[in-house]
Motif scaffolding. Structure first.
Motif, PDB file in Angstrom:
ATOM      1  N   MET A  34     -60.775 -62.826  48.625  1.00  0.00           N
ATOM      2  CA  MET A  34     -61.494 -61.554  48.665  1.00  0.00           C
ATOM      3  C   MET A  34     -60.496 -60.411  48.593  1.00  0.00           C
ATOM      4  O   MET A  34     -59.345 -60.534  49.060  1.00  0.00           O
ATOM      5  CB  MET A  34     -62.311 -61.435  49.947  1.00  0.00           C
ATOM      6  CG  MET A  34     -63.433 -62.429  50.078  1.00  0.00           C
ATOM      7  SD  MET A  34     -64.739 -62.202  48.837  1.00  0.00           S
ATOM      8  CE  MET A  34     -65.365 -60.580  49.273  1.00  0.00           C
ATOM      9  N   GLY A  35     -60.943 -59.300  48.045  1.00  0.00           N
ATOM     10  CA  GLY A  35     -60.002 -58.197  47.899  1.00  0.00           C
ATOM     11  C   GLY A  35     -60.664 -56.847  47.885  1.00  0.00           C
ATOM     12  O   GLY A  35     -61.886 -56.729  47.935  1.00  0.00           O
ATOM     13  N   VAL A  99     -61.953 -62.104  44.316  1.00  0.00           N
ATOM     14  CA  VAL A  99     -60.829 -61.854  43.413  1.00  0.00           C
ATOM     15  C   VAL A  99     -60.366 -63.146  42.767  1.00  0.00           C
ATOM     16  O   VAL A  99     -60.283 -64.190  43.424  1.00  0.00           O
ATOM     17  CB  VAL A  99     -59.655 -61.215  44.188  1.00  0.00           C
ATOM     18  CG1 VAL A  99     -58.433 -61.035  43.280  1.00  0.00           C
ATOM     19  CG2 VAL A  99     -60.068 -59.878  44.774  1.00  0.00           C
ATOM     20  N   ILE A 100     -60.048 -63.069  41.493  1.00  0.00           N
ATOM     21  CA  ILE A 100     -59.431 -64.187  40.794  1.00  0.00           C
ATOM     22  C   ILE A 100     -57.924 -64.066  40.985  1.00  0.00           C
ATOM     23  O   ILE A 100     -57.301 -63.092  40.525  1.00  0.00           O
ATOM     24  CB  ILE A 100     -59.794 -64.178  39.298  1.00  0.00           C
ATOM     25  CG1 ILE A 100     -61.311 -64.355  39.138  1.00  0.00           C
ATOM     26  CG2 ILE A 100     -59.046 -65.286  38.562  1.00  0.00           C
ATOM     27  CD1 ILE A 100     -61.789 -64.249  37.718  1.00  0.00           C
ATOM     28  N   TYR A 104     -55.542 -61.013  39.561  1.00  0.00           N
ATOM     29  CA  TYR A 104     -56.082 -60.036  40.522  1.00  0.00           C
ATOM     30  C   TYR A 104     -57.157 -59.155  39.917  1.00  0.00           C
ATOM     31  O   TYR A 104     -57.156 -57.942  40.097  1.00  0.00           O
ATOM     32  CB  TYR A 104     -54.928 -59.209  41.112  1.00  0.00           C
ATOM     33  CG  TYR A 104     -53.858 -60.101  41.682  1.00  0.00           C
ATOM     34  CD1 TYR A 104     -52.620 -60.224  41.080  1.00  0.00           C
ATOM     35  CD2 TYR A 104     -54.118 -60.888  42.807  1.00  0.00           C
ATOM     36  CE1 TYR A 104     -51.657 -61.084  41.596  1.00  0.00           C
ATOM     37  CE2 TYR A 104     -53.167 -61.753  43.320  1.00  0.00           C
ATOM     38  CZ  TYR A 104     -51.938 -61.835  42.707  1.00  0.00           C
ATOM     39  OH  TYR A 104     -50.995 -62.696  43.210  1.00  0.00           O
ATOM     40  N   ILE A 105     -58.078 -59.779  39.257  1.00  0.00           N
ATOM     41  CA  ILE A 105     -59.232 -59.074  38.720  1.00  0.00           C
ATOM     42  C   ILE A 105     -60.465 -59.493  39.511  1.00  0.00           C
ATOM     43  O   ILE A 105     -60.467 -60.565  40.138  1.00  0.00           O
ATOM     44  CB  ILE A 105     -59.426 -59.346  37.219  1.00  0.00           C
ATOM     45  CG1 ILE A 105     -59.680 -60.830  36.958  1.00  0.00           C
ATOM     46  CG2 ILE A 105     -58.232 -58.844  36.420  1.00  0.00           C
ATOM     47  CD1 ILE A 105     -60.029 -61.130  35.509  1.00  0.00           C
ATOM     48  N   PRO A 106     -61.495 -58.654  39.522  1.00  0.00           N
ATOM     49  CA  PRO A 106     -62.695 -59.009  40.282  1.00  0.00           C
ATOM     50  C   PRO A 106     -63.385 -60.223  39.693  1.00  0.00           C
ATOM     51  O   PRO A 106     -63.461 -60.378  38.473  1.00  0.00           O
ATOM     52  CB  PRO A 106     -63.566 -57.757  40.169  1.00  0.00           C
ATOM     53  CG  PRO A 106     -63.067 -57.038  38.979  1.00  0.00           C
ATOM     54  CD  PRO A 106     -61.614 -57.325  38.881  1.00  0.00           C
ATOM     55  N   ARG A 107     -63.899 -61.075  40.570  1.00  0.00           N
ATOM     56  CA  ARG A 107     -64.571 -62.281  40.125  1.00  0.00           C
ATOM     57  C   ARG A 107     -66.002 -61.998  39.656  1.00  0.00           C
ATOM     58  O   ARG A 107     -66.471 -62.613  38.709  1.00  0.00           O
ATOM     59  CB  ARG A 107     -64.585 -63.316  41.246  1.00  0.00           C
ATOM     60  CG  ARG A 107     -65.293 -64.608  40.903  1.00  0.00           C
ATOM     61  CD  ARG A 107     -65.144 -65.623  42.008  1.00  0.00           C
ATOM     62  NE  ARG A 107     -63.774 -66.112  42.142  1.00  0.00           N
ATOM     63  CZ  ARG A 107     -63.263 -67.103  41.427  1.00  0.00           C
ATOM     64  NH1 ARG A 107     -64.000 -67.709  40.510  1.00  0.00           N
ATOM     65  NH2 ARG A 107     -62.024 -67.503  41.632  1.00  0.00           N
TER      66      ARG A 107
END
Length: 121
Positions: A34-35, A99-100, A104-107
């Motif tokens: 999560m981010g 987060v992937i 570091y891109i949104p999932r």
């Protein structure tokens, strides 16, 4: 999919602190890194910080390293962002998402409403 509600933003003077919270729904919350991301006016949404699914891994954008700390509480489906030594350039709407790792891109494509952070100089 994980749905989120962000909270904890506000107006603070430079050098101050805020703690953001992200309440997530979904039985698979503990499966995801999560981010936090943020979007300043007129700019794209940028990565801020990520925490691994069990909390053992964290990674930060260079702009916040040493000032922000991400944490999570899997028992209660919560993610936090402790922000210290805030700067005017931290002013943005802050969003939470899975987060992937690696890039570091949104999932997920869906976003919460975000929480506004405004830092005055």
């Amino acid at each position: 999919q994980v749905q989120v509600v962000e909270s904890g933003g506000g107006l603070v003077q430079a050098g101050g602190s805020l703690r953001l919270s992200c309440a997530a729904s979904g039985r698979t919350f503990g499966d995801y890194a999560m981010g936090w991301f943020r979007q300043a006016p007129g700019k794209e949404r940028d990565f801020v910080a990520v925490i691994g699914s069990h909390g053992g891994y964290t990674y930060y954008a260079d702009s916040v390293k040493g000032r922000f700390t991400i944490s999570r509480d899997n028992a209660n489906n919560l993610v936090y962002l402790q922000m210290n030594s805030l700067k005017p350039e931290d002013t943005a709407v802050y969003y939470c998402n899975a987060v992937i790792l690696g890039n570091y891109i949104p999932r997920f494509n869906s976003w919460g409403q975000g929480t506004q952070v405004t830092v005055s100089s």
